[in-house]
Design an enzyme around this catalytic site. Structure first.
Site, PDB file in Angstrom:
ATOM      1  N   HIS A 100       0.861  -1.175   0.000  1.00 18.95           N
ATOM      2  CA  HIS A 100       0.000   0.000   0.000  1.00 18.95           C
ATOM      3  C   HIS A 100       0.904   1.235   0.000  1.00 18.95           C
ATOM      4  O   HIS A 100       2.024   1.191   0.513  1.00 18.95           O
ATOM      5  CB  HIS A 100      -0.872   0.083   1.253  1.00 18.95           C
ATOM      6  CG  HIS A 100      -1.839  -1.032   1.437  1.00 18.95           C
ATOM      7  ND1 HIS A 100      -1.489  -2.231   2.013  1.00 18.95           N
ATOM      8  CD2 HIS A 100      -3.162  -1.122   1.152  1.00 18.95           C
ATOM      9  CE1 HIS A 100      -2.555  -3.014   2.077  1.00 18.95           C
ATOM     10  NE2 HIS A 100      -3.586  -2.371   1.563  1.00 18.95           N
ATOM     11  N   ASP A 103       2.138   2.096   3.380  1.00 18.66           N
ATOM     12  CA  ASP A 103       3.073   1.126   3.957  1.00 18.66           C
ATOM     13  C   ASP A 103       4.505   1.594   3.772  1.00 18.66           C
ATOM     14  O   ASP A 103       5.349   1.398   4.645  1.00 18.66           O
ATOM     15  CB  ASP A 103       2.966  -0.243   3.265  1.00 18.66           C
ATOM     16  CG  ASP A 103       1.636  -0.916   3.448  1.00 18.66           C
ATOM     17  OD1 ASP A 103       0.938  -0.604   4.424  1.00 18.66           O
ATOM     18  OD2 ASP A 103       1.296  -1.770   2.603  1.00 18.66           O
ATOM     19  N   GLU A 231     -10.459  -6.628  -4.906  1.00 20.15           N
ATOM     20  CA  GLU A 231     -10.336  -7.734  -3.955  1.00 20.15           C
ATOM     21  C   GLU A 231     -11.638  -7.875  -3.169  1.00 20.15           C
ATOM     22  O   GLU A 231     -11.950  -7.035  -2.324  1.00 20.15           O
ATOM     23  CB  GLU A 231      -9.171  -7.483  -3.000  1.00 20.15           C
ATOM     24  CG  GLU A 231      -8.915  -8.622  -2.040  1.00 20.15           C
ATOM     25  CD  GLU A 231      -7.639  -8.430  -1.253  1.00 20.15           C
ATOM     26  OE1 GLU A 231      -7.669  -8.688  -0.035  1.00 20.15           O
ATOM     27  OE2 GLU A 231      -6.621  -8.021  -1.844  1.00 20.15           O
ATOM     28  N   GLU A 267      -8.805 -13.498  -2.093  1.00 20.87           N
ATOM     29  CA  GLU A 267      -8.138 -13.886  -0.845  1.00 20.87           C
ATOM     30  C   GLU A 267      -8.863 -15.063  -0.222  1.00 20.87           C
ATOM     31  O   GLU A 267     -10.091 -15.056  -0.097  1.00 20.87           O
ATOM     32  CB  GLU A 267      -8.092 -12.716   0.137  1.00 20.87           C
ATOM     33  CG  GLU A 267      -7.413 -13.102   1.446  1.00 20.87           C
ATOM     34  CD  GLU A 267      -7.258 -11.948   2.412  1.00 20.87           C
ATOM     35  OE1 GLU A 267      -7.509 -12.165   3.623  1.00 20.87           O
ATOM     36  OE2 GLU A 267      -6.874 -10.847   1.976  1.00 20.87           O
ATOM     37  N   ASP A 295      -4.538 -13.801  -3.095  1.00 18.58           N
ATOM     38  CA  ASP A 295      -3.901 -13.549  -1.806  1.00 18.58           C
ATOM     39  C   ASP A 295      -3.947 -14.852  -1.017  1.00 18.58           C
ATOM     40  O   ASP A 295      -5.035 -15.336  -0.658  1.00 18.58           O
ATOM     41  CB  ASP A 295      -4.627 -12.446  -1.037  1.00 18.58           C
ATOM     42  CG  ASP A 295      -4.095 -11.062  -1.369  1.00 18.58           C
ATOM     43  OD1 ASP A 295      -3.288 -10.944  -2.304  1.00 18.58           O
ATOM     44  OD2 ASP A 295      -4.514 -10.097  -0.702  1.00 18.58           O
ATOM     45  N   ASP A 306     -11.137 -11.954  10.055  1.00 22.84           N
ATOM     46  CA  ASP A 306     -10.029 -12.147   9.121  1.00 22.84           C
ATOM     47  C   ASP A 306      -8.732 -12.330   9.903  1.00 22.84           C
ATOM     48  O   ASP A 306      -8.100 -11.359  10.305  1.00 22.84           O
ATOM     49  CB  ASP A 306      -9.952 -10.904   8.218  1.00 22.84           C
ATOM     50  CG  ASP A 306      -9.207 -11.153   6.930  1.00 22.84           C
ATOM     51  OD1 ASP A 306      -8.831 -12.300   6.675  1.00 22.84           O
ATOM     52  OD2 ASP A 306      -9.021 -10.192   6.169  1.00 22.84           O
ATOM     53  N   ASP A 308      -5.922 -13.865   8.865  1.00 20.29           N
ATOM     54  CA  ASP A 308      -4.735 -13.698   8.004  1.00 20.29           C
ATOM     55  C   ASP A 308      -3.564 -14.569   8.445  1.00 20.29           C
ATOM     56  O   ASP A 308      -2.435 -14.094   8.591  1.00 20.29           O
ATOM     57  CB  ASP A 308      -4.300 -12.228   7.959  1.00 20.29           C
ATOM     58  CG  ASP A 308      -5.239 -11.369   7.131  1.00 20.29           C
ATOM     59  OD1 ASP A 308      -5.823 -11.889   6.167  1.00 20.29           O
ATOM     60  OD2 ASP A 308      -5.391 -10.175   7.443  1.00 20.29           O
ATOM     61  N   ASP A 338      -0.781 -12.570   1.870  1.00 20.80           N
ATOM     62  CA  ASP A 338      -1.476 -11.603   2.720  1.00 20.80           C
ATOM     63  C   ASP A 338      -1.659 -12.275   4.079  1.00 20.80           C
ATOM     64  O   ASP A 338      -2.762 -12.618   4.479  1.00 20.80           O
ATOM     65  CB  ASP A 338      -2.814 -11.220   2.090  1.00 20.80           C
ATOM     66  CG  ASP A 338      -3.456 -10.029   2.773  1.00 20.80           C
ATOM     67  OD1 ASP A 338      -2.961  -9.611   3.840  1.00 20.80           O
ATOM     68  OD2 ASP A 338      -4.456  -9.517   2.255  1.00 20.80           O
TER      69      ASP A 338
END
Length: 440
Positions: A100, A103, A231, A267, A295, A306, A308, A338
């Site tokens: 991003h 980021d 996404e 994802e 992802d 989520d 992850d 991700d």
């Protein structure tokens, strides 16, 4: 001293190795179905979970103490973070990364500072890419973290928030193009609603469609040849998001004539949050002609959010790769992790352990999916199931050779009496298990 200086480059050592900092199954040069594993998988490491997340959760503050997360001059900390990131990518041996905008660069106090900071860091990332050979799989803009986007970005009731978001995406897409990115991702984390009591659904869909159309126009204006990807995610942080799942995204794109311009980045954890399997979402994306990228992660079946986590199921990923391989494999997309280490995993080595294990799982799953593609047993049974539609009668129906009335008359005249044939699900499941668990 580099944050990862004490960790060696990760090499393939084979299934018998007990070295925790080595690949046991991912031999990047091994050829499967005419390509190397590296060419098939197109693995990317994400910037946000790996280098930005401080280890906080809704009940506690950040537990991680990365050097670049400590107080200091923001741009210097951003450069320090980039140095660590590219050291990690090169030691891991992964060909791609993702980010991003916020980021990689400090946001600053206003839009002018955002633009200036981001431009400086794009230059710095470009230098690292050239020196390391690591490429950008995709870039995106963070349009969900700052309070200005509390009510959405493209779907915000405030047009100034829309304009700010447009500025970020404009510069993030420009940066992705400049860095040679192969895709640009749009994730609408707050493009949805928390209550219908204050929401105009039709208006917000129109706003979102207008925003997407502007992104498409800018892509063509600057000559970006990569793919634009949405996404899907059903909820979190909002109660309901407008990119709920693959089918919902396709419906939105089709409604506004964007179905040939934008595809999807799927994802795994988002699929399960939507009540679907990862396999379903990938298969549906191919069926609708919008598959783009993946992802790779997993959720916890006992948690409704989520999580992850790193993928660890060869069974689940074998079916995902089966769909990808039987449709020709990735084009611009790839497998982006991700995924993040757990809050208690505070050592630098933990970042490597998470990625090494997940990469080995991808390699195992892809090889087993290749067996299913090569032996053609699943597709053969599928073709047999629909074989009657390849007859002259079946083709005539699909070609519009009958009206409803004439088909009814024909059925009556022939006295049709359809007989049910076995779906053979148990046999099909056995074929999959044989490919996954066959001794090698």
């Amino acid at each position: 001293m580099s944050y990862f200086e004490h960790i060696p480059a990760i090499r393939y050592e084979g299934p018998q190795s007990d070295n925790p900092l080595a690949y046991r199954h991912y031999d990047r040069t091994k050829r499967v179905l005419g390509k190397t594993l590296e060419e098939h998988l197109r693995i990317a490491v994400c910037y946000w979970h790996t280098f930005v997340w401080p280890g906080q959760d809704v009940f506690g503050q950040g537990a991680l103490r990365r050097p670049w997360q400590q107080p200091g001059e923001p741009l210097e900390r951003a450069r320090q973070k980039a140095d660590a990131a590219f050291a990690f990518f090169t030691k891991l041996g992964t060909p791609f990364y993702t980010f991003h905008d916020t980021d990689v660069a400090p946001e600053g106090a206003n839009l002018h500072e955002y633009v200036e900071n981001f431009a400086r860091m794009v230059d710095y990332l470009g230098e690292h890419q050239q020196a390391s050979g690591v490429r950008l799989l995709w870039g995106t803009a963070n349009l969900f973290s700052h309070p200005r986007f509390a009510a959405g970005a493209a779907t915000s009731p405030n047009p100034d928030a829309f304009a700010w978001a447009a500025t970020q995406v404009c510069h993030a897409l420009d940066a992705t193009h400049r860095l040679g990115g192969e895709n640009y991702v749009l994730w609408g984390g707050r493009e949805g609603y928390e209550t219908l009591l204050n929401t105009d659904l039709a208006r917000e869909r129109e706003q979102l469609a207008r925003f997407l159309a502007m992104v498409v126009e800018h892509k063509h204006r600057i000559g970006f040849t990569g793919a634009l990807l949405i996404e899907p995610k059903p909820q979190e942080p909002t109660k309901h998001q407008y990119d709920y799942d693959v089918a919902t995204v396709h419906g939105l794109l089709t409604q506004y004539g964007l179905q040939n311009e934008i595809r999807v980045n799927i994802e795994a954890n988002h699929a399960t949050l939507a009540g679907h399997s990862f396999h379903h979402e990938i298969a549906n994306a191919f069926a609708l002609g919008v598959f783009g990228s993946v992802d790779a992660n997993r959720g916890d079946p006992q948690n409704g959010w989520d999580t992850d986590q790193f993928p660890n199921s060869v069974e689940e990923l074998t079916l995902a790769f089966y769909e990808i391989l039987r449709h020709g494999g990735f084009t611009t997309g790839g497998m982006n992790f991700d995924a993040k280490v757990r809050r208690q995993s505070v050592d630098p080595e933990d970042l490597f352990h998470g990625h090494i294990g997940a990469i080995d799982v991808l390699a195992l799953a892809l090889e087993r999916a290749a067996v299913l593609v090569e032996n053609d047993r699943l597709d053969a049974l599928r073709r047999r199931r629909y074989a009657q539609w390849d007859s002259e009668f079946g083709r005539k129906i699909l070609a519009g050779g009958y009206s409803l009335q004439s088909l009814a008359a024909d059925a009556l005249a022939r006295g049709v009496n359809p007989q049910h044939a076995s779906g053979a699900q148990e046999r099909l499941e056995n074929i999959v298990n044989q490919a996954i668990y066959a001794l090698r």
